[in-house]
Design an enzyme around this catalytic site. Structure first.
Site: not given
Lengths: 254, 424, 184
Positions: C124, C148-150
């Protein structure tokens, strides 16, 4: 026009006298040798460099480091990557710390720099009567008239002139400033075996190791000179074209 | 700058921008149609050449800074890494190294042209003074840049030059400690020199901007040293001088390229390929060639100046040398008021021309003196004595000869106009 | 600017052509010169020769037990090496590849099923996912989880849930012996 010539003369003077002053002490000027890498189209002599590497490894490297050159650079001498690997593994590098926090020894890889004979400068001094054997990676750039100087020093050993008193650990050399050098004559005829039938003499060894060390100090010499020719031709032609443009534009003035 | 009535451009995009920010009008006014005396010789190329060198130095310098490490333990190695491992690093460093020399060559010639044709005279005094400021900034920048590779000459050059300030009475030692950020030239010194070496070129750019601005207010001087009177005396800057400058620049670059590719270390010193060693001073410390005349003046004063027949010293030899060196540049600032002769160009001042050419030879000789060891001899005469005499002429030229000539030199008749001077 | 500049009058058609030709040539020279100066300057920002020479890393796998992972540095990035258990291999292979967002079979991603080698950088925005230690969150699929963003990665390092677009990259590596690999 007169003034242009005058200014060029001034420029010439400014450039001309600048480095003329660096002649060393009272030593005779190192005589000019013929080198394969000299001149505008100069190139490296790979066979001589390979022999020079052998001289360095078997003689010089006992005391002198070459710490800015990596084994991988030896491909420039005409070796294949596998040959370079084989040269590298003959050396032992201290690496680490490992997972246990210990330093460990491993065979050198092509990406390693030449292993130095001493762990640090102080150790080198302690083992050489307080004189530090200089690193050789830049030696031909770090001396005025480098290649000729190096050759002259290596071949300049002899009996002291009468009246010259040498202390212990000192040696007489014709081309050393002051004629006294701490390094004993490192080369003698036959000390390094050549496989290609090249004469095994002090002067040949000196030439070969100089060829090798010039490359070590200036590995881009060949690229530089080759690029230089193209750049200069380009610039001269471009200047000529530009002169034509300028002349044409100015034709009707005056 | 370019306000007031504006001519329209045909190209709609250019017109759209120019009606909001008249940058094209300005460019056209200052570099397009700018009326320029038509009698320039090739000496007038060197301003543009110096500008080109400034840009070359900034561009190559920024690239080098990306691979350089300003730390005493890594500086030398990082420079060698640039020379060996960074793609084209050797080329960029040689361009930068020799670029410093060629920048100075261009500026020295530019300054000589100004002296010869009296370009510093009324109404161009500020233009000249700004130029001297650029020269001073260049010297400071070049000096600090030479320290960065952290070779033997870097280290000892920095030591010797910073020690100059110790000659200042009472506060000298404190100033030197302040400059070093320690008790010798060391890591803090290297760090601040790098910071300043990166900063100063942008200061130079700012002063160059003022210099060019001042130039465009008064207009250029010219070989005849008389102001243009009619349209017949001038030409638009473009294409006449843009093309002539480009041609001259190319010739200059060709010589520069020759050094970069075939004698890259010729103008440098071999000792700077030995890493700095605070325990060993090289046998023969010399600054870069462009500092040599000033270095000679520094060393010319080898005696204390005091009240005769007493032991009282007013100016020690050390302070005397420092004052003499900095004074030699300070004199340049007041030059427009030392030479007040109404004729500008040396073409019409035979006496001035003779003394000026002697001045140039003398300056070059000072450079030679600066390049030699402190105890050098010319036959039975110590070179330092000749250096003192040459320093005397340098000062005498500004302080005695120029004011005297201003009063008594008659000069030749000036041509009625630039146009007619070309026809001679 | 060009629209306003007065060019000097020329003496006729012939002169005009020659001037144009000369000027064009000069312009071409200038462009070629500028480009050939620009290239070395830009290329100098590419990795240097010493950097490239260090671009391989050799790893001894013998100390790793089944189920353990190690992280090694390669080109300044973490590389995850996990010695997978039978269960983890089974989970990785018992997946409908067509349902994945980045369709790859586990067989394509390993040389020996037991050893999974991945660049430990979330695809990502470049964070390092957790899951190397058994105590760290491993996400819903038992592989790795990017905090960080799952993003959730499975036991083959494939993206299963979250914003990451691609599976964790598999670097080039070779087995130099049964228990050693060379990455790069």
């Amino acid at each position: 026009m007169k003034k242009t010539i005058l200014s060029l003369m001034a420029l010439g003077l400014i450039i001309g006298f600048a480095p003329s002053s660096f002649a060393a002490g009272d030593a005779p000027h190192a005589p000019h040798q013929h080198w394969h890498f000299d001149g505008i189209t100069g190139q490296f002599d790979k066979a001589a460099m390979q022999r020079g590497l052998k001289v360095y490894r078997e003689v010089c490297s006992a005391c002198h480091s070459l710490k800015r050159v990596a084994y991988r650079n030896l491909v420039d001498l005409g070796y294949t990557e596998d040959q370079v690997k084989n040269i590298a593994v003959e050396y032992t590098v201290t690496d680490g710390p490992n997972e246990d926090g210990e330093m460990f020894d491993r065979p050198a890889r092509p990406s390693d720099k030449f292993v130095s004979p001493y762990p640090n400068d102080k150790a080198a001094k302690a083992l050489n009567n307080g004189a530090l054997p200089p690193d050789l990676s830049l030696i031909t750039k770090a001396r005025h008239n480098g290649p000729n100087y190096l050759y002259a020093i290596l071949t300049g050993y002899g009996e002291p002139e009468h009246g010259v008193e040498l202390m212990e650990g000192q040696h007489w050399n014709k081309y050393m400033p002051g004629h006294v050098i701490a390094m004993a004559a490192p080369l003698s005829d036959g000390i390094v075996a050549y496989e290609d039938g090249t004469p095994e003499t002090v002067s040949q060894y000196s030439k070969d190791v100089t060829n090798f060390l010039v490359w070590a100090a200036d590995p881009y010499l060949e690229t530089r000179k080759r690029t230089g020719i193209a750049v200069l031709i380009f610039l001269i032609v471009f200047s000529g074209v530009m002169y034509g443009v300028k002349k044409k534009i100015w034709k009707d003035i005056h | 700058m370019a306000s007031g009535p504006r001519e329209k451009f045909d190209n709609p995009t250019i017109e759209w921008i120019d009606s909001r920010l008249p940058i094209f009008t300005m460019l056209n006014k200052e570099y397009g149609v700018f009326p320029t005396p038509k009698n320039f010789n090739y000496f007038w190329n060197f301003g543009a050449i110096a500008m080109f060198m400034l840009i070359t130095m900034i561009v190559s310098g920024i690239i080098l800074a990306m691979s350089y490490t300003a730390h005493v333990d890594y500086a030398f190695d990082s420079v060698e890494r640039i020379m060996r491992d960074v793609n084209s690093g050797w080329l960029i460093r040689y361009i930068h190294m020799n670029g410093a020399s060629f920048f100075f060559i261009a500026v020295f010639i530019h300054m000589f042209r100004s002296l010869y044709y009296g370009s510093y005279k009324q109404p161009r005094e500020i233009l000249w003074i700004l130029g001297v400021v650029i020269f001073l900034l260049m010297m400071a920048t070049a000096f600090m840049g030479y320290v960065l590779p952290w070779g033997q000459m870097s280290y000892w050059g920095a030591t010797v030059i910073t020690n100059l300030f110790s000659a200042i009475p009472f506060v000298g030692e404190s100033i030197v400690t302040l400059l070093w950020g320690g008790f010798s030239v060391d890591n803090p010194t290297l760090n601040r020199f790098f910071a300043l070496h990166y900063l100063m070129p942008f200061l130079i750019c700012a002063v160059v901007f003022l210099h060019v601005w001042a130039l465009h207010v008064t207009g250029s001087n010219n070989p005849a040293g008389i102001e243009p009177k009619t349209k017949k005396d001038t030409l638009p800057f473009h294409p006449y001088y843009t093309m002539k400058d480009t041609f001259g620049l190319l010739v200059f670059i060709t010589i520069y390229a020759f050094f970069v590719f075939y004698a890259p270390d010729y103008l440098g010193h071999p000792d700077n390929y030995i890493p700095a060693d605070p325990l060993v001073t090289p046998a023969h410390i010399v600054p870069e060639w462009y500092f040599l005349p000033f270095y000679a003046m520094l060393r010319a004063i080898t005696f204390d100046i005091g009240i005769p027949f007493t032991d009282i010293t007013i100016i020690s030899a050390k302070l005397g040398g420092v004052i003499t060196m900095f004074g030699s540049i300070a004199l340049l600032f007041v030059l427009p008021w030392l030479d007040t002769h109404p004729i500008r160009s040396a073409r019409y001042r035979p006496l001035f021309k003779t003394f000026l050419l002697i001045f140039v030879v003398n300056f070059v000789f000072l450079g030679y003196v600066g390049s030699q060891g402190a105890d050098a001899m010319v036959g039975p005469i110590p070179l330092s004595l000749l250096g003192l005499l040459a320093t005397g002429y340098y000062y005498g030229f500004f302080l005695a000869i120029l004011p005297w000539l201003s009063k008594f030199e008659k000069g030749r008749d000036l041509p009625p106009s630039i146009h007619e001077s070309v026809l001679d | 600017m060009a629209t306003k500049t007065k060019t000097p009058k020329s003496n006729g058609k012939k002169g005009e052509t020659r001037r144009d030709f000369l000027q064009l040539t000069a312009g071409a020279f200038g462009a070629v010169g500028a480009a050939s100066v620009a290239w070395p300057l830009i290329n100098s920002l590419n990795p240097a020769k010493d950097t490239l020479a260090l671009a391989t890393t050799e790893v001894d796998l013998s100390p790793l037990l089944v189920g353990q992972s190690i992280t090694v540095m390669w080109r300044g990035k973490p590389v995850f090496i996990r010695r997978r258990s039978e269960k983890e291999i089974e989970e990785a292979r018992d997946v409908d590849v067509a349902a994945l967002s980045d369709k790859q079979t586990d067989e394509d991603r390993v040389q020996k099923p037991e050893w999974l080698v991945l660049v430990g950088i979330c695809t990502h925005l470049g964070c390092v996912p957790t899951g190397q230690k058994s105590t760290e969150p491993r996400g819903e699929y038992g592989g790795w989880f990017c905090p960080c963003h799952g993003s959730h990665y499975d036991t083959s390092g494939r993206i299963r849930k979250g914003p990451a677009p691609k599976n964790l990259a598999v670097p080039d590596y070779v087995f130099t012996s049964d228990t050693a690999i060379k990455i790069g």
